[in-house]
Scaffold this active site. Structure first.
Site, PDB file in Angstrom:
ATOM      1  N   SER A 121      16.610  30.190  34.175  1.00  0.00           N
ATOM      2  CA  SER A 121      16.813  31.414  34.950  1.00  0.00           C
ATOM      3  C   SER A 121      18.233  31.950  34.923  1.00  0.00           C
ATOM      4  O   SER A 121      18.441  33.138  35.166  1.00  0.00           O
ATOM      5  CB  SER A 121      16.389  31.187  36.406  1.00  0.00           C
ATOM      6  OG  SER A 121      17.135  30.145  36.995  1.00  0.00           O
TER       7      SER A 121
ATOM      8  N   LYS B 210       7.090  37.835  40.136  1.00  0.00           N
ATOM      9  CA  LYS B 210       8.065  38.377  39.180  1.00  0.00           C
ATOM     10  C   LYS B 210       7.355  39.368  38.263  1.00  0.00           C
ATOM     11  O   LYS B 210       7.136  40.506  38.643  1.00  0.00           O
ATOM     12  CB  LYS B 210       8.757  37.235  38.445  1.00  0.00           C
ATOM     13  CG  LYS B 210       9.605  36.370  39.384  1.00  0.00           C
ATOM     14  CD  LYS B 210      10.312  35.252  38.650  1.00  0.00           C
ATOM     15  CE  LYS B 210      11.288  34.505  39.550  1.00  0.00           C
ATOM     16  NZ  LYS B 210      10.648  33.809  40.690  1.00  0.00           N
TER      17      LYS B 210
ATOM     18  N   HIS C  45       9.667  32.649  34.725  1.00  0.00           N
ATOM     19  CA  HIS C  45      10.225  33.821  34.045  1.00  0.00           C
ATOM     20  C   HIS C  45       9.545  34.099  32.709  1.00  0.00           C
ATOM     21  O   HIS C  45      10.018  34.934  31.942  1.00  0.00           O
ATOM     22  CB  HIS C  45      11.729  33.633  33.854  1.00  0.00           C
ATOM     23  CG  HIS C  45      12.463  33.408  35.131  1.00  0.00           C
ATOM     24  ND1 HIS C  45      12.870  34.435  35.951  1.00  0.00           N
ATOM     25  CD2 HIS C  45      12.834  32.258  35.765  1.00  0.00           C
ATOM     26  CE1 HIS C  45      13.469  33.939  37.025  1.00  0.00           C
ATOM     27  NE2 HIS C  45      13.460  32.623  36.933  1.00  0.00           N
TER      28      HIS C  45
END
Length: 412
Positions: free
Chosen positions: A185, A244, A213
């Site tokens: 990240s 996300k 992610h």
């Protein structure tokens, strides 16, 4: 309350402030998007994890409203009491189906947050008689899960799989769990999952992958890092975040049905908490439709084009643009104070980027954590590139002037 106790906290806060390590919140007044209203100002944001730009998608907003009409606002209880809604069940079925090309006998379990999901998996799989092998740059939620597990812990250096193999060979634990982020990240690079999985299969270890992610972004159809590398194994336990790229909230764990049943029975962060609002699960069905469909593909393609444009346009001889093919594009400046000043200068120009300092990253590697979204335009990315190039050039000139004034270099 004792003034002594308050004084101790104030002293510690003063220490953090002196080191430029105080974090400050800003209040966003508009929906998540590149253009935001923040503390009364209009800003162009490059600090969100809304990678596909779905957080304010009209179809998902409508689905959330429909979910609230169907199921109400709250769940009322934990999943194992009365809080497991039909919306949760349908979402888990859809997620299992979505990940089934890369899972044997796939089943999915929905969690309130990715942090909770990571705590649940690690503590349920790795007890005090197990051994956990954790990547050095893992997210805090993975680190905390490892600590709570009471297992023997070995930390292997970032992407050093030879070191990991030696640790696995030397371990005589009955249960071995290798834990890693997929996309790191703060650096934006990707773990070599094929190498990790090969090691885990060779040494009969679980491979727990946090794809916070990557889910929705990586892979032709947005199935994340497993699709990106075309991996399939019963040793895999996969965590995907839904707040996300998916644009809503929560997370899920996908694995062999036996693993998921074990989590239902043993994972304390799942058992002993109120279930997430069913309306969120209902809205996520629409997110999955978008991610897996033509619109999701178009958004991923647009994001990749913006990443390429950003990297090609930067000219930073003294700052470090870290190698990354993902939406996370860190620019390492080094010194905390200098990095904060650069972030402040960007903010003066109406550009908001993440300012990351220790302990989130190692000392001396303070950075701008720039994140791109499919909702950004090419013009917005170009605006950011120009601002960074100009600030880096100005920083270099200021450093030269300071060195000259201190007699460390000759004046031109």
């Amino acid at each position: 309350m004792s003034q002594h106790l308050l004084g101790q906290l104030r002293d510690e806060l003063d220490v953090l402030d002196a080191k430029h390590l105080i974090r400050r919140r800003r209040t966003v007044e508009t929906p998540s998007a590149p253009a935001l209203r923040v503390d009364g100002r209009d800003l162009l944001a490059f600090c969100s994890n809304d990678y596909l730009g779905l957080a304010a998608h009209p179809a998902i907003i409508a689905a959330l409203q429909e979910g609230a009409s169907l199921y109400g606002v709250g769940s009322g209880a934990s999943h194992l009491i009365s809080g497991h809604s039909r919306a949760h069940a349908v979402l888990e079925e859809r997620l299992a189906e979505f990940m089934s090309p890369y899972m044997e006998h796939a089943r999915a379990l929905y969690f309130c947050t990715g942090y909770m999901a990571n705590l649940a998996v690690i503590t349920a799989l790795a007890g005090k008689d197990a051994a956990v092998f954790s990547e050095a740059l893992n997210h805090a939620s993975l680190i905390d899960g490892v600590r709570l597990s009471r297992a023997a812990v070995k930390v292997f250096p970032h992407r050093d799989y030879a070191a990991l193999e030696q640790m696995l060979q030397e371990s005589n634990a009955n249960t071995k769990v290798v834990v890693t982020d997929s996309v790191f990240s703060m650096d934006g690079n990707i773990a070599d999952l094929p190498a990790l999985l090969a090691l885990c299969e060779r040494h009969d270890a679980w491979l727990m992958v946090d794809d916070a992610h990557g889910f929705g972004v990586l892979g032709t159809n947005g199935r994340g890092v497993l699709e990106h590398f075309n991996l399939r194994s019963p040793n895999l336990v996969y965590m995907g975040t839904l707040g996300k790229a998916a644009g809503v909230g929560g997370a899920f764990v996908a694995a062999h049905t036996t693993v998921i049943e074990w989590l239902v029975q043993k994972a304390r962060p799942y058992i002993y908490t109120t279930a997430a609002p069913p309306a969120l699960a209902h809205a996520l069905l629409t997110s999955l439709d978008i991610i897996s469909g033509a619109e999701g593909q178009q958004r991923r393609n647009n994001l990749q084009q913006l990443i390429a444009s950003f990297r090609q346009g930067l000219r930073l001889p003294s700052w470090e643009l870290m190698p990354s093919d993902t939406a996370i594009q860190p620019v390492v400046i080094g010194d905390n104070a200098v990095m904060l000043q650069v972030a402040a200068n960007l903010l003066e120009q109406g550009i908001w980027v993440g300012a990351i300092r220790p302990p989130t990253v190692p000392a001396g590697s303070a950075r701008l954590r720039i994140t791109l979204s499919a909702s950004h335009t090419r013009e917005q990315v170009t605006q950011l590139v120009h601002a960074l190039n100009e600030l880096e050039a100005a920083s270099n000139e200021a450093a030269k002037d300071e060195a000259t004034s201190n007699g460390l270099a000759e004046a031109p």
